[in-house]
Motif scaffolding. Structure first.
Motif, PDB file in Angstrom:
ATOM      1  N   GLU A   3      66.409 -84.090  -9.054  1.00 15.01           N
ATOM      2  CA  GLU A   3      66.902 -85.078  -8.093  1.00 15.01           C
ATOM      3  C   GLU A   3      66.413 -86.457  -8.507  1.00 15.01           C
ATOM      4  O   GLU A   3      65.421 -86.584  -9.225  1.00 15.01           O
ATOM      5  CB  GLU A   3      66.420 -84.731  -6.679  1.00 15.01           C
ATOM      6  N   ALA A   4      67.120 -87.477  -8.065  1.00 14.33           N
ATOM      7  CA  ALA A   4      66.743 -88.851  -8.418  1.00 14.33           C
ATOM      8  C   ALA A   4      65.313 -89.123  -7.978  1.00 14.33           C
ATOM      9  O   ALA A   4      64.901 -88.736  -6.889  1.00 14.33           O
ATOM     10  CB  ALA A   4      67.707 -89.835  -7.768  1.00 14.33           C
ATOM     11  N   GLY A  12      61.999 -82.754 -11.081  1.00 14.28           N
ATOM     12  CA  GLY A  12      62.311 -81.349 -10.884  1.00 14.28           C
ATOM     13  C   GLY A  12      61.037 -80.526 -10.887  1.00 14.28           C
ATOM     14  O   GLY A  12      59.963 -81.026 -11.212  1.00 14.28           O
ATOM     15  N   ARG A  13      61.159 -79.278 -10.499  1.00 15.24           N
ATOM     16  CA  ARG A  13      60.016 -78.359 -10.537  1.00 15.24           C
ATOM     17  C   ARG A  13      60.426 -77.166 -11.391  1.00 15.24           C
ATOM     18  O   ARG A  13      61.416 -76.506 -11.093  1.00 15.24           O
ATOM     19  CB  ARG A  13      59.624 -77.931  -9.129  1.00 15.24           C
ATOM     20  N   LEU A  14      59.661 -76.941 -12.428  1.00 17.49           N
ATOM     21  CA  LEU A  14      59.924 -75.841 -13.344  1.00 17.49           C
ATOM     22  C   LEU A  14      58.636 -75.074 -13.591  1.00 17.49           C
ATOM     23  O   LEU A  14      57.543 -75.643 -13.500  1.00 17.49           O
ATOM     24  CB  LEU A  14      60.433 -76.366 -14.696  1.00 17.49           C
ATOM     25  N   MET A  54      61.906 -84.790 -21.399  1.00 20.57           N
ATOM     26  CA  MET A  54      61.130 -84.477 -20.203  1.00 20.57           C
ATOM     27  C   MET A  54      59.708 -84.971 -20.376  1.00 20.57           C
ATOM     28  O   MET A  54      59.196 -85.042 -21.491  1.00 20.57           O
ATOM     29  CB  MET A  54      61.129 -82.978 -19.932  1.00 20.57           C
ATOM     30  N   LYS A  55      59.112 -85.316 -19.249  1.00 23.62           N
ATOM     31  CA  LYS A  55      57.728 -85.783 -19.255  1.00 23.62           C
ATOM     32  C   LYS A  55      56.910 -84.850 -18.378  1.00 23.62           C
ATOM     33  O   LYS A  55      57.253 -84.599 -17.229  1.00 23.62           O
ATOM     34  CB  LYS A  55      57.644 -87.211 -18.725  1.00 23.62           C
ATOM     35  N   GLU A  93      55.325 -76.534 -11.887  1.00 21.90           N
ATOM     36  CA  GLU A  93      54.866 -77.910 -12.065  1.00 21.90           C
ATOM     37  C   GLU A  93      56.006 -78.892 -11.817  1.00 21.90           C
ATOM     38  O   GLU A  93      57.179 -78.571 -12.014  1.00 21.90           O
ATOM     39  CB  GLU A  93      54.368 -78.120 -13.509  1.00 21.90           C
ATOM     40  N   GLU A  94      55.636 -80.100 -11.415  1.00 23.06           N
ATOM     41  CA  GLU A  94      56.613 -81.176 -11.331  1.00 23.06           C
ATOM     42  C   GLU A  94      56.846 -81.708 -12.738  1.00 23.06           C
ATOM     43  O   GLU A  94      55.905 -81.949 -13.494  1.00 23.06           O
ATOM     44  CB  GLU A  94      56.110 -82.293 -10.418  1.00 23.06           C
ATOM     45  N   VAL A  95      58.111 -81.864 -13.076  1.00 22.95           N
ATOM     46  CA  VAL A  95      58.516 -82.312 -14.400  1.00 22.95           C
ATOM     47  C   VAL A  95      59.475 -83.475 -14.217  1.00 22.95           C
ATOM     48  O   VAL A  95      60.371 -83.426 -13.379  1.00 22.95           O
ATOM     49  CB  VAL A  95      59.217 -81.163 -15.166  1.00 22.95           C
ATOM     50  N   LEU A  96      59.288 -84.516 -15.002  1.00 22.89           N
ATOM     51  CA  LEU A  96      60.198 -85.650 -14.972  1.00 22.89           C
ATOM     52  C   LEU A  96      61.204 -85.520 -16.108  1.00 22.89           C
ATOM     53  O   LEU A  96      60.840 -85.197 -17.236  1.00 22.89           O
ATOM     54  CB  LEU A  96      59.434 -86.966 -15.115  1.00 22.89           C
TER      55      LEU A  96
END
Length: 112
Positions: A3-4, A12-14, A54-55, A93-96
């Motif tokens: 999501e923005a 996102g969460r992966l 991705m970060k 984890e939260e992923v950018l």
């Protein structure tokens, strides 16, 4: 899945898990879908096999699609995973995810 979040990233969460491979990867179908939805432009035919950026923690990763990676999972090379703040992988984890223009700038700067 994403999501923005800011002018340069989606959030996102992966599940992040180690891989013995030499590059970061997500499931091929997810990779293609994210590429179509978030990286494709509206001008003609767009490639859906380009790496995503991705970060996680301080690290920017060039992320490819791999058939053997489970859905909603980011497989990260073990040596990279050691340098980011992920405890006891696999863990959620939260992923950018860099937006298309920001990803292009990161590639141009050699940050990925």
């Amino acid at each position: 899945m994403f999501e923005a979040f800011s002018s340069g990233y989606y959030l996102g969460r992966l599940y992040v898990e180690p891989t013995r491979g030499d590059r970061a990867a997500i499931n091929s179908r997810h990779h293609e879908r994210v590429n179509e939805q978030l990286y494709a432009d509206d001008e003609g035919i767009s490639r859906t096999d380009l790496p995503l950026v991705m970060k996680i923690g301080p690290a920017h990763l060039s992320v490819h699609g791999e058939d053997d990676v489970p859905e909603r999972t980011l497989a990260v090379p073990e040596d990279v995973l050691e340098n980011v703040d992920v405890e006891n992988p696999p863990s959620l984890e939260e992923v950018l995810l860099a937006k298309r223009d920001h990803a292009a700038r990161l590639f141009d700067m050699g940050a990925v």
